[in-house]
Design a protein around this motif. Structure first.
Motif, short mmCIF file in Angstrom:
data_model
loop_
_atom_site.label_atom_id
_atom_site.label_comp_id
_atom_site.label_asym_id
_atom_site.label_seq_id
_atom_site.Cartn_x
_atom_site.Cartn_y
_atom_site.Cartn_z
N THR A 108 -7.66 -2.46 -6.60
CA THR A 108 -6.43 -2.32 -5.79
C THR A 108 -5.32 -3.19 -6.36
O THR A 108 -4.17 -2.75 -6.49
N CYS A 109 -5.67 -4.42 -6.74
CA CYS A 109 -4.66 -5.32 -7.32
C CYS A 109 -4.14 -4.78 -8.64
O CYS A 109 -2.94 -4.87 -8.92
N ARG A 110 -5.02 -4.21 -9.44
CA ARG A 110 -4.58 -3.63 -10.73
C ARG A 110 -3.63 -2.45 -10.48
O ARG A 110 -2.62 -2.30 -11.16
N ASN A 111 -3.97 -1.62 -9.49
CA ASN A 111 -3.08 -0.49 -9.17
C ASN A 111 -1.69 -1.00 -8.78
O ASN A 111 -0.67 -0.44 -9.19
N LEU A 112 -1.69 -2.06 -7.99
CA LEU A 112 -0.40 -2.61 -7.54
C LEU A 112 0.39 -3.10 -8.76
O LEU A 112 1.58 -2.82 -8.89
N GLU A 113 -0.28 -3.79 -9.64
CA GLU A 113 0.40 -4.33 -10.82
C GLU A 113 0.98 -3.19 -11.67
O GLU A 113 2.12 -3.26 -12.12
N ARG B 144 0.81 -1.23 0.00
CA ARG B 144 0.00 0.00 0.00
C ARG B 144 0.84 1.28 0.00
O ARG B 144 0.29 2.38 -0.11
N ASP B 145 2.17 1.15 0.18
CA ASP B 145 3.02 2.34 0.04
C ASP B 145 3.15 2.70 -1.43
O ASP B 145 3.10 3.88 -1.80
N GLY C 126 -7.91 0.92 -4.38
CA GLY C 126 -9.01 1.35 -5.25
C GLY C 126 -10.35 1.16 -4.55
O GLY C 126 -10.41 0.91 -3.35
N GLU C 127 -11.42 1.26 -5.36
CA GLU C 127 -12.77 1.10 -4.80
C GLU C 127 -13.03 -0.35 -4.43
O GLU C 127 -13.80 -0.63 -3.52
N THR C 128 -12.42 -1.26 -5.19
CA THR C 128 -12.64 -2.69 -4.96
C THR C 128 -11.29 -3.38 -4.82
O THR C 128 -10.26 -2.81 -5.20
#
Ligand code: XUL
Ligand code: CO
Length: 439
Positions: free
Chosen positions: A117-122, A105-106, A111-113
């Motif tokens: 969130t996983c896509r943002n991390l990728e 999370r740094d 995200g909203e879901t």
């Protein structure tokens, strides 16, 4: 070289040596200098903690953000994450540090879901991959933040909700994928909320079994994806949770042994966590090392007058020397390193303070390394310690330790002997001898 956020530092921080008065120069940390069999950078394997140095805002329980960071200005979360990452890599390069560490999370916003969130991390992992390639900076370890989101307020792996435990597991899976993708050399578990607040609502046995299962699932997944990094557990006694299950090195080793997980983990020992547990930093390092389980270090210090995790940069030479003695005596940290899990004070508002803080921490450990190496080379402590236990080298000592002599045998032997003479432990003499090396 990247140059946008730290323009007033034009080139990498130089090594200028002991006499230098330049606050933006190393006085002791000289990367390529050999100390014993390795160079300083090979011994120390320094790392920047992304969360404190690039996500930290200086806010505390009594006040809002005090550190106005240029890299936090973009309004869109992913733009902000990218700006932050560019600032981080510019800093790593200019500081001349080889490693960094992050929580999922740094580096990427939630995200909203969960899938967003996983896509943002990728997305951010791919960005980090490019920046690592461009700069040569490597990932010491990755970890999952299983403590900030309120869904983990009653634990993650030890949550009373199976659904939340599953969510935490899914998060760890993604953090492991990210760490592997970035060539992370280790992966850390810090059980921030894995403990309890009150026995009135808690089944300790159930929660510990959950924690063991949670860690086993991670071990299985590590094997399934062929992640070759070392798993580490970072003990801490309290804060945020009152009673944490991994409260210190001894408790964590016992937990791992009880649940047959010991082969899969080593410990990441943090100085300020040791002191919160009522131990010295070197005690925790030595307990982990004695079990063959000292894997990595979170380098920081607490404040003797404050009873919480102040996460200050290490400056105490006595402490860095004692730490380096343990580390050198076990021939280094292997794939681990010294990660500055430390933050500049709330009043240190200039981004330049990040340089002063890290330079100070790196020089303090470089000095500790140099002093420790001399203490070891000149057998200042080791000769005394070996002599202190020498009665186990032969006779009744050797017979007891090899299992040849039992209680009846020792009684027979004792009856033939005069009363034992116990030599002095010589604590003050040894303290004086160590002080002679601290210059
Ligand atoms: C908290 C702490 C963490 C871990 C990683 O006290 O030390 O930052 O190092 O989660
Ligand atoms: Co830490």
């Amino acid at each position: 070289m990247l140059s946008k956020y730290f323009r007033n530092v034009e080139k990498p921080i130089p090594f200028e040596g002991k006499g230098s008065k330049n606050p933006l120069a190393f006085k002791y940390y000289n990367k390529e200098q050999r100390v014993g069999a390795k160079t300083m950078s090979e011994h120390l394997r320094f790392s920047v903690a992304y969360w404190h140095s690039f996500m930290g805002t200086g806010s505390d329980m009594f006040g809002s953000a005090s550190l106005a960071r240029e890299w936090h200005k973009p309004a869109a979360p992913l733009d902000r994450a990218k700006a932050t990452m560019e600032a981080a890599f510019e800093f790593f390069q200019k500081l001349g540090i080889d490693y960094y560490c992050f929580h999922d999370r740094d580096i990427a916003p939630e995200g909203e879901t969960f899938s967003e969130t996983c896509r943002n991390l990728e997305t951010m992992v791919q960005y980090a991959k490019q920046l690592q390639k461009d700069t040569g900076v490597k990932l010491l370890w990755g970890t999952a933040n299983l403590f900030s989101n309120p869904i983990y307020s009653q634990g993650a792996g030890t949550s009373p909700s199976a659904h939340v435990m599953a969510l935490a597991g899914a998060q760890v899976k993604n953090a492991l994928d990210a760490t592997k993708e970035l060539g992370g050399e280790n992966y850390v578990f810090w059980g921030g909320r894995e403990g309890y607040e009150t026995l009135l609502n808690t089944d300790i046995r159930q929660e510990q079994q959950q924690m063991a299962r949670f860690l086993s699932m991670a071990v299985d997944y590590k094997r399934a994806i062929g992640f070759g990094g070392q798993f580490l557990i970072e003990p801490k006694p309290a804060e945020p949770t009152k009673h944490q299950y991994d409260s210190d090195a001894a408790a964590t080793l016992n937990f791992l042994r009880q649940y047959e997980l010991l082969d899969h983990f080593k410990l990441n020992i943090e100085a300020n966590h040791a002191t919160l547990a009522g131990h010295t930093f070197e005690h925790e390092l030595a307990v982990a090392s004695a079990a063959g389980k000292l894997g990595s270090v979170d380098a920081n210090r607490g404040d003797l007058l404050l009873g919480w995790d102040t996460d200050q940069f290490p400056t105490d030479l006595y402490s860095t020397t004692m730490a380096m003695i343990v580390i050198l005596n076990q021939n280094g940290l292997g794939s681990g390193g010294l990660n500055f899990d430390a933050k500049v004070r709330r009043s240190s508002t200039d981004p330049l303070d990040l340089f002063y803080a890290h330079i100070g921490g790196m020089d303090s450990f470089a000095r500790g390394l140099l002093i420790a190496q001399r203490i070891i080379d000149e057998k200042v402590l080791s000769a005394f310690i070996a002599g202190r236990y020498s009665s186990f080298g032969s006779g009744i000592g050797a017979q007891m330790m090899s299992g040849k002599a039992g209680l009846a045998d020792v009684e027979k032997w004792v009856l033939t002997q005069p009363h034992p003479v116990l030599p002095s432990g010589r604590q003050e003499m040894l303290e004086n001898m160590v002080n002679d090396y601290l210059q």
